[in-house]
Design an enzyme around this catalytic site. Structure first.
Site, PDB file in Angstrom:
ATOM      1  N   LYS A 297       0.865  -1.118   0.072  1.00  0.00           N
ATOM      2  CA  LYS A 297      -0.066  -0.009   0.110  1.00  0.00           C
ATOM      3  C   LYS A 297       1.083   1.190   0.185  1.00  0.00           C
ATOM      4  O   LYS A 297       2.063   1.182   0.668  1.00  0.00           O
ATOM      5  CB  LYS A 297      -0.832  -0.041   1.204  1.00  0.00           C
ATOM      6  CG  LYS A 297      -1.969   1.250   1.362  1.00  0.00           C
ATOM      7  CD  LYS A 297      -2.730   0.968   2.584  1.00  0.00           C
ATOM      8  CE  LYS A 297      -3.698   2.149   2.693  1.00  0.00           C
ATOM      9  NZ  LYS A 297      -4.679   1.897   4.001  1.00  0.00           N
TER      10      LYS A 297
ATOM     11  N   SER B 192      -9.470   1.861   3.003  1.00  0.00           N
ATOM     12  CA  SER B 192      -8.653   2.650   1.994  1.00  0.00           C
ATOM     13  C   SER B 192      -7.687   1.796   1.396  1.00  0.00           C
ATOM     14  O   SER B 192      -7.206   2.369   0.390  1.00  0.00           O
ATOM     15  CB  SER B 192      -7.966   3.653   2.891  1.00  0.00           C
ATOM     16  OG  SER B 192      -6.988   3.055   3.956  1.00  0.00           O
TER      17      SER B 192
ATOM     18  N   SER C  86      -9.497  -0.547   7.199  1.00  0.00           N
ATOM     19  CA  SER C  86      -8.932  -0.408   5.745  1.00  0.00           C
ATOM     20  C   SER C  86      -8.332  -1.784   5.248  1.00  0.00           C
ATOM     21  O   SER C  86      -8.124  -1.713   4.221  1.00  0.00           O
ATOM     22  CB  SER C  86      -8.109   0.760   5.756  1.00  0.00           C
ATOM     23  OG  SER C  86      -8.634   2.078   5.780  1.00  0.00           O
TER      24      SER C  86
HETATM   25  N1  GLN Z   1     -12.810   4.430   6.769  1.00  0.00           N
HETATM   26  C1  GLN Z   1     -12.028   4.802   7.833  1.00  0.00           C
HETATM   27  C2  GLN Z   1     -11.532   6.100   7.697  1.00  0.00           C
HETATM   28  O1  GLN Z   1     -11.644   6.676   6.927  1.00  0.00           O
HETATM   29  C3  GLN Z   1     -11.112   3.867   8.126  1.00  0.00           C
HETATM   30  C4  GLN Z   1      -9.853   3.926   7.409  1.00  0.00           C
HETATM   31  C5  GLN Z   1      -8.543   2.967   7.809  1.00  0.00           C
HETATM   32  O2  GLN Z   1      -8.638   2.199   8.381  1.00  0.00           O
HETATM   33  N2  GLN Z   1      -7.484   3.528   7.176  1.00  0.00           N
HETATM   34  O3  GLN Z   1     -11.003   6.454   8.790  1.00  0.00           O
END
Ligand code: GLN
Length: 485
Positions: A79, A154, A178
């Site tokens: 990532k 994400s 994410s």
């Molecule tokens: N969707 C969550 C956020 O926007 C989690 C994102 C993540 O785990 N990086 O914060």
């Protein structure tokens, strides 16, 4: 032989018998990325030349009789918020569009030491803020199961890359789901380790008290293999734990008999899609058939989790993102007349809308006069959520539920409504707030042919129990579907 779609184990079997070589694996993987990724958008950078050079080196090592290391020749995608030395790391943000890290994240370093082949960097929501991968400054990622759907976020590029067999394994980061959400939406396995299990050194900070790096894989056994490599104490991250690292792959053997599986009523309430509910319940019954004992548990503070998470995560983000000021590295707006104007324009031009929203929310909840009302209160709620889990885990060994209230939604469906987007994290953020490990495994397909994920949680540092249960399920009820590519 067909080397696309193999797990680590199978790939190693083929390398051992010389049915293939690391170079062949690397070439085939690069060809597949070239053929399919223009449609998917999973990769921000393909590490073509370096990967090929390294593949040749690894082949030479093998020819000299060196034994296979745990990840020798395994094509891995990283990532793009995880630092890779010499390889651009943008966090899918314009503000880091020119950033080339001078060091590797510890997780990356350990994967390289274990013989992995870094095939590229994957697209994600900007600074890992999002649930659909639509917040990337470099374009959306499409779900391999249906190009009109999001891959989840994400770590959407990592989820899509594994599902489409553009790599064998990917690393993602999980602050509020994410790793698990893209795994669920893309029909693959995603593991968020216990907070402190994996070093965060070199993971670009979003919510430092929540962030963990985790593997996205095709099977639970592969997740165990990767975790074994990346887990453990790192002197460069003082929050990493020196809790001993078990031999996770060896811990997979064993039965479900006697394991108490807790079902929290709060995870099956309003807002849960009927098809997801049905698939998760069917899986729970299968767990029971395999010998698990099903018990009802309660997580009464679940309803406050979204509010709590989006206060703590944004507060930490607003502080962590203060470092992008255009001075030392990253994007800098040109032509400003004063320092202040340079800061303002750099950040205004460099950050996308969602990141700005988070910085503003976070700054607000930390500001004098609101700190107690929001931030401090959220910390108290977090303690209550931790206590909910501690209480529940006196009655069960694992907690089960859906990973997400819905299957992959349509591109654009939630972009105009941040709150609707935040609500897709309802079941995943709890594990981050409590610091416990959780895994998402695919358990079925919806009528429209989209994957459905089931989530298991365990006590702190009990990844072995989590993996063993998930593996037992996977062995008995393998998810054999493939995206229609
Ligand atoms: N969707 C969550 C956020 O926007 C989690 C994102 C993540 O785990 N990086 O914060």
């Amino acid at each position: 032989m067909e080397i696309i779609g193999l797990t680590i184990d199978r790939l190693h079997g083929a390398l051992r018998t010389r049915a293939t070589s690391v170079t062949e694996v690397c070439r085939r993987t690069l060809e597949r990325i070239e053929a399919l990724d223009p449609r998917l958008g999973a990769f921000l950078i393909v590490n073509r030349d370096q990967a090929l050079r390294r593949a040749e080196e690894l082949d030479r090592d093998l020819a000299r009789g060196e034994p296979l290391r745990p990840l020798t020749g395994v094509p891995v995608a990283i990532k793009d918020n995880i630092c890779t030395r010499g390889l651009r790391t943008t966090c899918a943000s314009k503000i880091l569009s020119n950033f080339i890290p001078p060091y590797h994240a510890t997780a990356v370093e350990r994967m390289l030491e274990a013989g992995a082949l870094i095939i590229g960097k994957t697209n994600c929501d900007e600074f890992a803020m999002g649930s659909s991968n639509e917040n990337s400054a470099f374009g959306v990622v499409r779900n391999p199961w249906n190009a009109e759907r999001v891959p989840g976020g994400s770590s959407g590029g990592s989820g899509a890359a594994v599902a489409a067999d553009l790599c064998v394994v990917a690393l993602g980061s999980d602050t509020g789901g994410s790793v698990r959400l893209p795994a669920a939406f893309c029909g693959v396995v995603g593991l968020k380790p216990t907070y402190g299990r994996v070093s965060r050194y070199g993971l670009v900070a979003y919510g430092s008290s929540l962030d963990q790096i985790g593997p996205i894989t095709k099977t639970v056994a592969d997740a165990a293999r990767v975790l074994r490599v990346i887990a453990g104490r790192d002197p460069r991250d003082s929050t990493s734990s020196n809790h001993p690292v078990p031999d996770y792959p060896a811990a997979l053997a064993g039965e479900l008999k006697g394991v108490r599986l807790g079902v929290p009523r709060e995870y099956f309430g309003p807002g849960l899609d009927e098809e997801v509910r049905a698939a998760v319940w069917q899986a729970i019954h299968r767990f029971a058939d395999l010998g698990a004992e099903i018990v009802e548990v309660q997580l009464p503070h679940t309803e406050y989790a979204i509010a709590c998470y989006y206060i703590i995560a944004t507060a930490e983000a607003s502080s962590n993102l203060a470092r992008y000021d255009g001075v030392r590295y990253g994007y800098r707006a040109l032509g400003a007349k004063t320092l202040r104007e340079m800061y303002r324009r750099t950040r205004n031009e460099g950050f996308g809308a969602e990141v700005k929203r988070r910085i503003m929310l976070g700054t607000y909840v930390l500001s004098a006069g609101y700190y107690d009302a929001y931030y401090l209160k959220a910390l108290k709620v977090r303690t209550l959520i931790e206590r909910d889990f501690r209480e529940a885990f006196t009655r069960c060994d694992l907690i089960v539920g859906p990973t997400s209230p819905t299957v992959a939604f349509r591109l654009g469906e939630k972009t105009a409504d941040p709150l609707a987007m935040y609500l897709s994290d309802i079941y995943t953020i709890m594990a981050n707030l409590a610091g416990i490990p959780a895994i998402s495994i695919p358990v079925g397909l919806s009528r429209e042919g989209l994957p459905i994920g089931l989530q298991l949680h365990a006590r702190h540092f009990e990844e072995a129990t989590l993996l063993r249960a998930a593996h037992a399920y996977e062995r008995a009820f393998p998810f054999s579907h493939k995206p229609p590519l």
